[in-house]
Design an enzyme around this catalytic site. Sequence first.
Site, PDB file in Angstrom:
ATOM      1  N   ALA A  61       0.913  -1.250  -0.043  1.00  0.00           N
ATOM      2  CA  ALA A  61       0.039   0.098  -0.047  1.00  0.00           C
ATOM      3  C   ALA A  61       0.876   1.326   0.048  1.00  0.00           C
ATOM      4  CB  ALA A  61      -1.075  -0.152   1.213  1.00  0.00           C
ATOM      5  N   GLY A 100       0.727  -5.306   1.235  1.00  0.00           N
ATOM      6  CA  GLY A 100      -0.360  -5.429   0.142  1.00  0.00           C
ATOM      7  C   GLY A 100       0.047  -6.035  -1.171  1.00  0.00           C
ATOM      8  N   GLU A 103      -0.029  -9.559  -0.612  1.00  0.00           N
ATOM      9  CA  GLU A 103      -1.501  -9.969  -0.519  1.00  0.00           C
ATOM     10  C   GLU A 103      -2.269  -9.928  -1.736  1.00  0.00           C
ATOM     11  OE1 GLU A 103      -2.294  -6.680   2.334  1.00  0.00           O
ATOM     12  OE2 GLU A 103      -3.205  -8.314   3.689  1.00  0.00           O
ATOM     13  N   GLU A 123       3.724  -5.203   7.663  1.00  0.00           N
ATOM     14  CA  GLU A 123       2.745  -4.451   8.118  1.00  0.00           C
ATOM     15  C   GLU A 123       2.968  -3.977   9.588  1.00  0.00           C
ATOM     16  OE1 GLU A 123       2.148  -6.833   5.745  1.00  0.00           O
ATOM     17  OE2 GLU A 123       0.321  -5.934   4.577  1.00  0.00           O
TER      18      GLU A 123
HETATM   19  C1  LIG Z   1      -4.817  -0.188   3.736  1.00  0.00           C
HETATM   20  C2  LIG Z   1      -3.624  -0.605   4.620  1.00  0.00           C
HETATM   21  C3  LIG Z   1      -2.949  -1.626   3.872  1.00  0.00           C
HETATM   22  C4  LIG Z   1      -1.542  -1.851   4.193  1.00  0.00           C
HETATM   23  C5  LIG Z   1      -0.549  -3.079   3.712  1.00  0.00           C
HETATM   24  C6  LIG Z   1       0.467  -2.473   3.243  1.00  0.00           C
HETATM   25  O1  LIG Z   1       0.879  -2.876   2.281  1.00  0.00           O
HETATM   26  S1  LIG Z   1       1.389  -1.489   4.227  1.00  0.00           S
HETATM   27  C7  LIG Z   1       2.893  -1.272   3.206  1.00  0.00           C
HETATM   28  C8  LIG Z   1       3.891  -2.454   3.443  1.00  0.00           C
HETATM   29  N1  LIG Z   1       4.715  -2.231   2.790  1.00  0.00           N
HETATM   30  C9  LIG Z   1       6.101  -1.942   3.283  1.00  0.00           C
HETATM   31  O2  LIG Z   1       6.368  -1.724   4.449  1.00  0.00           O
HETATM   32  C10 LIG Z   1       7.486  -2.082   2.277  1.00  0.00           C
HETATM   33  C11 LIG Z   1       7.958  -0.556   2.723  1.00  0.00           C
HETATM   34  N2  LIG Z   1       9.137  -0.305   1.647  1.00  0.00           N
HETATM   35  C12 LIG Z   1      10.193  -1.256   1.786  1.00  0.00           C
HETATM   36  O3  LIG Z   1      10.425  -1.876   2.735  1.00  0.00           O
HETATM   37  C13 LIG Z   1      11.188  -0.528   0.869  1.00  0.00           C
HETATM   38  O4  LIG Z   1      11.080   0.594   0.294  1.00  0.00           O
HETATM   39  C14 LIG Z   1      11.604  -1.607  -0.369  1.00  0.00           C
HETATM   40  C15 LIG Z   1      10.218  -1.915  -1.063  1.00  0.00           C
HETATM   41  C16 LIG Z   1      11.979  -2.996   0.060  1.00  0.00           C
HETATM   42  C17 LIG Z   1      12.473  -0.989  -1.377  1.00  0.00           C
HETATM   43  O5  LIG Z   1      13.875  -0.874  -0.737  1.00  0.00           O
HETATM   44  P1  LIG Z   1      14.670   0.429  -1.439  1.00  0.00           P
HETATM   45  O6  LIG Z   1      16.013   0.444  -0.447  1.00  0.00           O
HETATM   46  O7  LIG Z   1      15.080  -0.390  -2.597  1.00  0.00           O
HETATM   47  O8  LIG Z   1      14.178   1.726  -1.521  1.00  0.00           O
HETATM   48  P2  LIG Z   1      13.641   2.896  -0.464  1.00  0.00           P
HETATM   49  O9  LIG Z   1      13.210   2.119   0.980  1.00  0.00           O
HETATM   50  O10 LIG Z   1      14.665   3.943  -0.271  1.00  0.00           O
HETATM   51  O11 LIG Z   1      12.245   3.478  -1.003  1.00  0.00           O
HETATM   52  C18 LIG Z   1      12.440   4.164  -2.307  1.00  0.00           C
HETATM   53  C19 LIG Z   1      11.380   5.214  -1.885  1.00  0.00           C
HETATM   54  O12 LIG Z   1      10.176   4.350  -2.135  1.00  0.00           O
HETATM   55  C20 LIG Z   1       9.319   4.735  -1.085  1.00  0.00           C
HETATM   56  N3  LIG Z   1       8.503   4.112  -0.760  1.00  0.00           N
HETATM   57  C21 LIG Z   1       8.778   2.588  -0.385  1.00  0.00           C
HETATM   58  N4  LIG Z   1       7.884   1.913   0.060  1.00  0.00           N
HETATM   59  C22 LIG Z   1       6.749   2.693  -0.012  1.00  0.00           C
HETATM   60  C23 LIG Z   1       5.315   2.178   0.162  1.00  0.00           C
HETATM   61  N5  LIG Z   1       4.902   1.235   0.505  1.00  0.00           N
HETATM   62  N6  LIG Z   1       4.644   3.335   0.213  1.00  0.00           N
HETATM   63  C24 LIG Z   1       5.118   4.723  -0.087  1.00  0.00           C
HETATM   64  N7  LIG Z   1       6.331   4.945  -0.277  1.00  0.00           N
HETATM   65  C25 LIG Z   1       7.017   3.986  -0.311  1.00  0.00           C
HETATM   66  C26 LIG Z   1      10.215   5.507   0.024  1.00  0.00           C
HETATM   67  O13 LIG Z   1       9.864   6.084   1.050  1.00  0.00           O
HETATM   68  C27 LIG Z   1      11.287   6.226  -0.782  1.00  0.00           C
HETATM   69  O14 LIG Z   1      11.122   7.335  -1.151  1.00  0.00           O
HETATM   70  P3  LIG Z   1      12.068   8.503  -1.182  1.00  0.00           P
HETATM   71  O15 LIG Z   1      10.964   9.711  -1.596  1.00  0.00           O
HETATM   72  O16 LIG Z   1      12.742   8.115  -2.541  1.00  0.00           O
HETATM   73  O17 LIG Z   1      12.786   8.439   0.000  1.00  0.00           O
END
Ligand SMILES: CC/C=C/CC(=O)SCCNC(=O)CCNC(=O)[C@H](O)C(C)(C)COP(=O)(O)OP(=O)(O)OC[C@H]1O[C@@H](n2cnc3c(N)ncnc32)[C@H](O)[C@@H]1OP(=O)(O)O
Length: 715
Positions: A61, A100, A103, A123
């Site tokens: 998400a 998500g 999921e 999450e």
């Molecule tokens: C309705 C509720 C439902 C909830 C279910 C969910 O899905 S909650 C979200 C679960 N997902 C996560 O927790 C994943 C979070 N992301 C990561 O662990 C990592 O970003 C990654 C996907 C493993 C990629 O890692 P990497 O080192 O390659 O990059 P960055 O971590 O530096 O991320 C790059 C930019 O992307 C932004 N970002 C990453 N994930 C998300 C996200 N889920 N939502 C929004 N933005 C995300 C991150 O903030 C970085 O942004 P910058 O502006 O470049 O700093």
Amino acid sequence: MAQYSRISGSVGLITLKNPPVNALSAAVRQGIVDTVEKALCDPQVKSVVICGQDGVFCGGADVKEFEKSMSGPPLIPMIHSIECATKPMVAAIEGSALGGGLELALGCHYRIAHSKARLGLPEVTLGLLPAAGGSQRLPRLIGVPAALDLITTGRHVTAAEALQLGIVDQVTDHKTVDAAVKFALSVAGKPLDARRISTYPCPVVTDLDALFEDVMQKVRQSARGAIAPIACVQAVRAAATLPYTRGMEREKELMATLFTSGQARALQYNFFAQRAVGKWRMPSGARWDTSTPRPVHKVAVIGLGTMGRGIAVALAQAGLPVVTVEAQEKQLMEAKRVMSDMLKRGAKRRGVAPPLDKISYSSNIQDLADVDLVIEAVFEDMDLKKKVFLQLSAVCKPGTLLCTNTSGLDVDQLASQTRNPELVVGMHFFAPAHVMKLLEVVYGPRSSPQAVATAMQLGKKMGKISVAVGNCRGFVGNRMLKLYTEQASFLLEEGATPDLVDRAIEEFGFPMGVFRMSDLSGLDIGWRVRKEMKLAVPGQSARIREGRRYSPLGDLLCEQGRFGQKTGRGWYRYNKPGDRVAHSDPWLHHFLEEYRAQHGLVARRIDQQEILERCLYPMINEGFRILQDGIAAGPEDIDVIYVFGYGWPRHCGGPMFYASMVGLEKVLERLEHYYQAHPDVPYLQPCSLLRRLVAIGSPPVQKWREVIKNLHSQL
Ligand SMILES: CC/C=C/CC(=O)SCCNC(=O)CCNC(=O)[C@H](O)C(C)(C)COP(=O)(O)OP(=O)(O)OC[C@H]1O[C@@H](n2cnc3c(N)ncnc32)[C@H](O)[C@@H]1OP(=O)(O)O
């Protein structure tokens, strides 16, 4: 967004497009709904592949949307409609399938993953649970114990482990989409009833109650007050005991409580804070995106005490060749033995070969002539460090970056010993250095942006969360910590006991109370520093020194040889030197009583609230001073340092976020109250940045940088 195309004649290909991680924003969800419908309506299409663009399936998400009111199609019906589809749906997983994203893949009938892909339901680390059916589908697919592990820890698994657990059907080393398309062609027209995970019965667990009781107990212990891990257990229990639709209702109910909780806000803030600190900037205006790091091919560590050993091991584990130098032959041999064991243990845990050949050992500083970067990790003594820097400056090739691992000494003084002070920075590692995630990269007034960029990049390569901070005594972390430990000692003078203070701190969520921590690290370390500063004078017990309140309690214990765990006595009693189990010590209580009597202090009852306010608010106040002084660029830097270096409970965000949650007005009011009660403690006086923030209506923590910028531009 999602893009639709048809390939190989009969396969509908849906590509998620939302760089950088293809998060499921409202537009992406809408795109999926539209393209799935298109594929299902297209008579030429017999099966469908869902993938993500640019080698990432989906990061879950869009966390940035959580603060806004949700718009666009919700995830649950979207995933449900994929599962109900009458054509085989195949997820082609490259990069990450998280939250998500996983999921969504679990809603598909088949999952093909690239061998380098990582999958998980993280999450819980954002204060949530997998509430788009993840908590109900995963246990049905891989069984309750394995699902509990993944969902309560949020850990990511490799494709190989995912295959072993049964999360994916196939792993490929080749192009994932090609493999998925081939697979989709092979399953076209096959019955799908047995592929819909929500219809699976949850695998039976013998003695379900005992399993959940055991897991709940473990989770409560490690969660230290965090509510999401507990809700995760409850949701999986629903999967194990209820039909799918009722389990989904329970999942929704539990998520509703978590979603709006302060803990979820704190954890999500912390997620973005971790990323924000990588985008460092210096007061000079130099920044992460305009400063190019120097190439680092070979590194040296000088001094093989506990810190030096951990740093060298971390470097070798990151794949860098390391030359280590230790002047004392005996210490060198011992270090070689211990470090080889550390490397072997680490390699065994990670299932790789130990990188023993990455480290070379020497007692000759001349061997550092060809390295690109040196990390000095000798004893924390300014004169000794100065001597080493003088030698390094003479021995190392021009352009070598000279870094000092110090927990608080003046980096600029060391820089002044060298020919190129612009190439000197501090790298403050935390013990044990091969384990702890935090690294403070300390720039002095003469450190070049390139030197900072190089140290930050090296930290990243070592798997550290690196935070760039300015040069001052104790930098960010230890400068704030000093006030915390001092207040804790004052509380003992006023009537508290170490047990009482530690209990309050541990109940707040720190893994260890202040006195237990002091016993672990050794009381003698601070004593030596205080003696060097002429603050601690053996035989003296005066409570006012250098015009301010001073507690000599720690010094008095040291004078009795009570250095903590290593001597078997400290703030607590241990069964033997080196033992880790702290016992309340009647001797210490009697000692405190005598001390109070000697100084005419009357013990009073001190409650948990006061302990927390007295220990935490002065730290927070110092955090505001650090921001005001430009030592840290923003509150995120301080919070990341505290969460990853000092055990601040992550679900409370960090000290600065916590202050904003408590309310800046309240923090200000309590500091004013305590300053009035203790005018001989100058740092209790509220910082002007705190006053300013309160005066302009206590903006959220994300807005503080702007206020600080304005404040600095007015100066
Ligand atoms: C309705 C509720 C439902 C909830 C279910 C969910 O899905 S909650 C979200 C679960 N997902 C996560 O927790 C994943 C979070 N992301 C990561 O662990 C990592 O970003 C990654 C996907 C493993 C990629 O890692 P990497 O080192 O390659 O990059 P960055 O971590 O530096 O991320 C790059 C930019 O992307 C932004 N970002 C990453 N994930 C998300 C996200 N889920 N939502 C929004 N933005 C995300 C991150 O903030 C970085 O942004 P910058 O502006 O470049 O700093």
